[in-house]
Design a protein around this motif. Structure first.
Motif, short mmCIF file in Angstrom:
data_model
loop_
_atom_site.label_atom_id
_atom_site.label_comp_id
_atom_site.label_asym_id
_atom_site.label_seq_id
_atom_site.Cartn_x
_atom_site.Cartn_y
_atom_site.Cartn_z
N MET A 32 -14.49 -4.21 -4.53
CA MET A 32 -15.94 -4.37 -4.36
C MET A 32 -16.67 -4.22 -5.71
SD MET A 32 -16.29 -5.25 -1.29
CE MET A 32 -17.91 -5.07 -0.60
N LEU B 6 -12.18 -3.94 6.18
CA LEU B 6 -11.38 -4.61 5.14
C LEU B 6 -10.62 -3.57 4.33
CD1 LEU B 6 -13.77 -7.39 3.71
CD2 LEU B 6 -11.82 -7.68 5.25
N ALA B 7 -11.28 -2.43 4.10
CA ALA B 7 -10.62 -1.35 3.36
C ALA B 7 -9.40 -0.85 4.13
CB ALA B 7 -11.60 -0.21 3.13
N ASP C 123 -7.60 -2.71 5.89
CA ASP C 123 -6.68 -3.83 5.98
C ASP C 123 -6.51 -4.31 7.43
OD1 ASP C 123 -5.15 -5.63 4.54
OD2 ASP C 123 -3.27 -4.57 4.95
N LYS D 136 -5.75 2.87 0.07
CA LYS D 136 -6.48 1.75 0.67
C LYS D 136 -7.95 1.80 0.26
CE LYS D 136 -3.66 0.75 4.72
NZ LYS D 136 -3.61 0.76 6.19
N SER D 137 -8.49 2.98 0.30
CA SER D 137 -9.89 3.14 -0.05
C SER D 137 -10.15 2.81 -1.53
CB SER D 137 -10.30 4.58 0.30
OG SER D 137 -11.37 4.97 -0.46
N VAL E 61 -8.32 0.88 -3.53
CA VAL E 61 -8.12 -0.55 -3.81
C VAL E 61 -9.34 -1.33 -3.34
CG1 VAL E 61 -6.73 -2.59 -3.22
CG2 VAL E 61 -5.60 -0.43 -3.73
N HIS E 62 -9.82 -0.99 -2.15
CA HIS E 62 -10.98 -1.72 -1.63
C HIS E 62 -12.22 -1.47 -2.49
CE1 HIS E 62 -13.49 -3.83 1.18
NE2 HIS E 62 -14.29 -2.78 1.29
N ARG E 63 -12.42 -0.23 -2.85
CA ARG E 63 -13.56 0.13 -3.69
C ARG E 63 -13.48 -0.62 -5.02
NH1 ARG E 63 -17.87 0.76 -4.66
NH2 ARG E 63 -18.96 2.39 -5.81
N GLN F 227 -16.91 -4.56 6.69
CA GLN F 227 -16.46 -4.32 5.31
C GLN F 227 -15.61 -3.06 5.18
OE1 GLN F 227 -19.55 -5.03 2.37
NE2 GLN F 227 -20.17 -6.88 3.47
N TYR G 137 0.84 -1.20 0.00
CA TYR G 137 0.00 0.00 0.00
C TYR G 137 0.88 1.26 0.00
CZ TYR G 137 -4.44 -2.41 0.93
OH TYR G 137 -5.57 -3.17 0.83
#
Lengths: 201, 160
Positions: free
Chosen positions: A191, B10-11, B13, A183-184, A186-188, B7, A168
């Motif tokens: 999803m 998870l973002a 980590d 981070k936001s 990558v997570h988005r 959830q 990251y």
């Protein structure tokens, strides 16, 4: 009795920074080692963004040429790989902008339709045949098409972190954004991909 | 912890960082386990995308050749341009006073044969490394000396 050189646990791998230093001292070979170390990773990265193999090769060469020309300005503040990825990212983004300006429709996804086993933009709907299980290769093709459809900021963060395997922190440095933002994103991205690929996961 | 918090964690980590509350929720919530399992599969599949293409065999040689070409190109072009100017200057000297060279003149009006010729200039366009263009305004008579330093050529002196 002849002597034998043993390459074993004590053999130190010359670090990237040391190779840059050797190149600056005049060793072209040192730079070849650096290229050998990164060339395939980098061309995969660029190809993941611009989705055109020949252009990816050109841009990858341009990235190394920029590194060569600016090696004396490399301060070692970030890892060499971070610097290299940043240069490659800028070149790839420039390429996308150039295409936008030219208003050129990019046909890779259309061409893919005529190449069996290649990803296409219109994913086959496997919901109607639940007994069919896709193998890993087919799933990867679907994933590639779904990544291609992500918007640029999510695509870049996702590719750097999950495809290229950068941390990251490194991803944030390459994209010049905060750790939280990366981070936001990558997570988005994950999803969104999950949603697109719900029928095959 | 509820599913929404899970959830968003998870973002952040947090699971990989060993947060117990996150792990506990994962154990007890089937829905979040399904989400997590899908995300792990996406991560695994993504890694398989990393080695799909390779560079051609002559890749490194081409990079080094391009760099060598670029290093040479600018001074070579300059030398070529200056050589062109010298030729032009010789032509101008030969036809001194002839009005057909007026297009390159930037000083004064009509040349007076009784007076020494006024300085004549020529504009030379030189292409740079980034394909940018430089316009060099050069006098009609110049002296060029060439020095050799490693593999590059430099113009050491340009004067009237």
């Amino acid at each position: 009795m002849g002597s034998t050189a043993v390459i074993g646990a004590n053999t130190a791998v010359v670090g990237d920074n040391a190779l840059v230093a050797r190149y600056l001292e005049g060793s072209e070979r040192a730079f070849e080692v650096l290229m050998l170390r990164y060339q395939d990773r980098l061309v995969n990265y660029i190809n993941g963004i611009v989705r055109d193999y020949d252009r990816s090769i050109d841009l990858c060469q341009d990235a190394f040429i920029r590194v060569l020309r600016n090696a004396d300005r490399y301060e070692g503040k970030y890892q060499f790989s971070t610097w290299l990825y940043r240069i490659a990212t800028n070149l790839a983004i420039d390429e996308l902008r150039r295409r936008e300006r030219k208003g050129r429709f990019f046909f890779h996804n259309v061409i893919d339709l005529f190449q069996p086993g290649q990803p296409s933009v219109s994913l086959p709907d496997h919901r109607h045949c639940p007994e069919r299980t896709l193998d890993k290769k087919e799933k990867a093709h679907h994933l590639q098409a779904a990544i291609d459809a992500l918007s640029e900021k999510y695509r870049l963060a996702f590719i750097l972190k999950e495809v290229q395997g950068l941390s990251y922190e490194e991803t944030a440095q390459v994209l010049n954004v905060s750790l939280g933002t990366v981070k936001s994103r990558v997570h988005r991205a994950k999803m969104m991909l999950r949603e697109k690929l719900a029928h095959i996961l | 912890m509820n599913c929404r918090r899970f959830q968003s964690s998870l973002a952040e980590d947090l699971l990989n960082q060993g947060e117990e509350r996150v792990a506990a929720h994962l154990k007890e919530c089937e829905e979040c386990r399904a989400v997590y399992s899908d995300l792990l599969e996406i991560e695994e599949l993504s890694r398989s995308l990393s080695g799909r293409v390779q560079v051609p065999p002559n890749f490194r040689e081409e990079v080094l050749a391009k760099v060598a070409r670029k290093r040479r190109s600018r001074p070579f072009r300059l030398v070529a341009a200056v050589a062109g100017v010298v030729l032009l200057a010789a032509t101008v000297s030969f036809f001194q006073g002839v009005e057909s060279v007026d297009s390159t003149r930037h000083k004064g009006g009509r040349p007076d044969k009784a007076r020494p010729a006024e300085p004549t200039y020529v504009d030379v366009i030189v292409t740079g490394e980034e394909n940018e263009e430089f316009i060099l305004r050069l006098p009609s008579v110049i002296e060029v000396r060439r020095t050799e330093l490693q593999e590059d050529f430099y113009i050491s002196n340009v004067s009237h």
